[in-house]
Design a protein around this motif. Structure first.
Motif, short mmCIF file in Angstrom:
data_model
loop_
_atom_site.label_atom_id
_atom_site.label_comp_id
_atom_site.label_asym_id
_atom_site.label_seq_id
_atom_site.Cartn_x
_atom_site.Cartn_y
_atom_site.Cartn_z
N LYS A 21 41.00 95.07 -4.76
CA LYS A 21 41.84 96.25 -4.98
C LYS A 21 41.36 97.44 -4.15
O LYS A 21 42.18 98.22 -3.67
N ARG A 22 40.05 97.57 -3.99
CA ARG A 22 39.51 98.69 -3.20
C ARG A 22 39.75 98.51 -1.71
O ARG A 22 39.91 99.49 -0.99
N GLY A 23 39.76 97.25 -1.22
CA GLY A 23 39.77 97.05 0.21
C GLY A 23 41.02 96.49 0.83
O GLY A 23 41.24 96.65 2.03
N ALA A 24 41.85 95.83 0.05
CA ALA A 24 43.04 95.19 0.64
C ALA A 24 44.04 96.25 1.07
O ALA A 24 44.38 97.15 0.31
N GLN A 25 44.49 96.14 2.31
CA GLN A 25 45.47 97.08 2.83
C GLN A 25 46.74 96.40 3.30
O GLN A 25 47.65 97.05 3.81
N GLY A 26 46.80 95.08 3.12
CA GLY A 26 48.01 94.38 3.51
C GLY A 26 47.89 92.90 3.23
O GLY A 26 46.81 92.39 2.92
N PHE A 27 49.04 92.23 3.33
CA PHE A 27 49.06 90.79 3.14
C PHE A 27 50.24 90.19 3.87
O PHE A 27 51.21 90.88 4.18
N HIS A 28 50.12 88.91 4.14
CA HIS A 28 51.19 88.13 4.75
C HIS A 28 51.10 86.73 4.19
O HIS A 28 50.01 86.12 4.22
N TYR A 29 52.21 86.21 3.69
CA TYR A 29 52.26 84.82 3.23
C TYR A 29 53.60 84.22 3.63
O TYR A 29 54.63 84.88 3.54
N SER A 30 53.53 82.97 4.02
CA SER A 30 54.77 82.25 4.33
C SER A 30 55.41 81.80 3.02
O SER A 30 54.74 81.68 1.99
N VAL A 31 56.69 81.54 3.07
CA VAL A 31 57.38 81.06 1.88
C VAL A 31 56.82 79.70 1.45
O VAL A 31 56.76 79.40 0.26
N ASP A 32 56.35 78.91 2.40
CA ASP A 32 55.73 77.62 2.06
C ASP A 32 54.47 77.83 1.21
O ASP A 32 54.23 77.10 0.25
N GLN A 33 53.67 78.84 1.56
CA GLN A 33 52.49 79.16 0.76
C GLN A 33 52.89 79.63 -0.64
O GLN A 33 52.24 79.28 -1.63
N LEU A 34 53.96 80.41 -0.71
CA LEU A 34 54.45 80.89 -2.01
C LEU A 34 54.88 79.74 -2.90
O LEU A 34 54.59 79.71 -4.10
#
Length: 161
Positions: A21-34
């Motif tokens: 929570k302190r360090g994450a500034q973004g994310f990316h996931y493919s729909v396959d990962q979801l």
């Protein structure tokens, strides 16, 4: 997103939710990962742990990104990737968002990925080791993830087309 990041093994096992929570500034996931993440709850006959995972799964269902069927969750085909970003102390929202968009480019553009891999192969071992050290929170067992982060970081200031 923490649950998803842990499931995909993006994070080093030592990273706590508080640190994330302190360090994450973004994310990316493919729909396959979801889809794999969502179906992991069904496979293990459990409900999403924590309200954050449950909220994300509900949002993905409500927005018709994923649909639950007899066989589990499936993509509706509406999207291929999800990204998110927030400003950091030293990084703007715009920079972080563009960084995440470059991750989509990595997944979708074979030429970008292959060019980056050739550049990586040309690096001396000492420089590769420095790259790995520059990503301390990432799971270093996933070498390709570190290479992708390195390639994306090298492009993040360029507007994506």
């Amino acid at each position: 997103i923490y649950s998803l990041a842990c499931f995909t093994k993006d994070l080093d096992k030592s990273i706590s939710l508080a640190r994330f929570k302190r360090g994450a500034q973004g994310f990316h996931y493919s729909v396959d990962q979801l889809v794999l993440w969502a179906n992991s709850f069904i496979k293990h006959q459990e409900s999403p742990s924590g309200t954050d995972a449950k909220s994300l799964l509900e949002k993905l269902s409500n927005d018709q990104i994923l649909v639950q069927s007899i066989n589990g969750y499936e993509s509706t085909g509406k999207i291929l990737h999800i990204i998110g970003a927030a400003p950091g102390k030293k990084r703007s929202l715009e920079l972080n968002l563009n960084h995440e968009r470059w991750h989509v480019k990595w997944d979708e553009d074979v030429r970008f990925r292959e060019l980056s891999l050739r550049k990586w192969q040309a690096l001396p071992t000492a420089e590769k080791n420095n790259v790995f050290r520059s990503f301390p929170g990432y799971n270093h067992e996933r070498k390709m993830q570190i290479i992708e982060e390195w390639a994306v970081k090298g492009q993040e200031r360029n507007p994506i087309r």
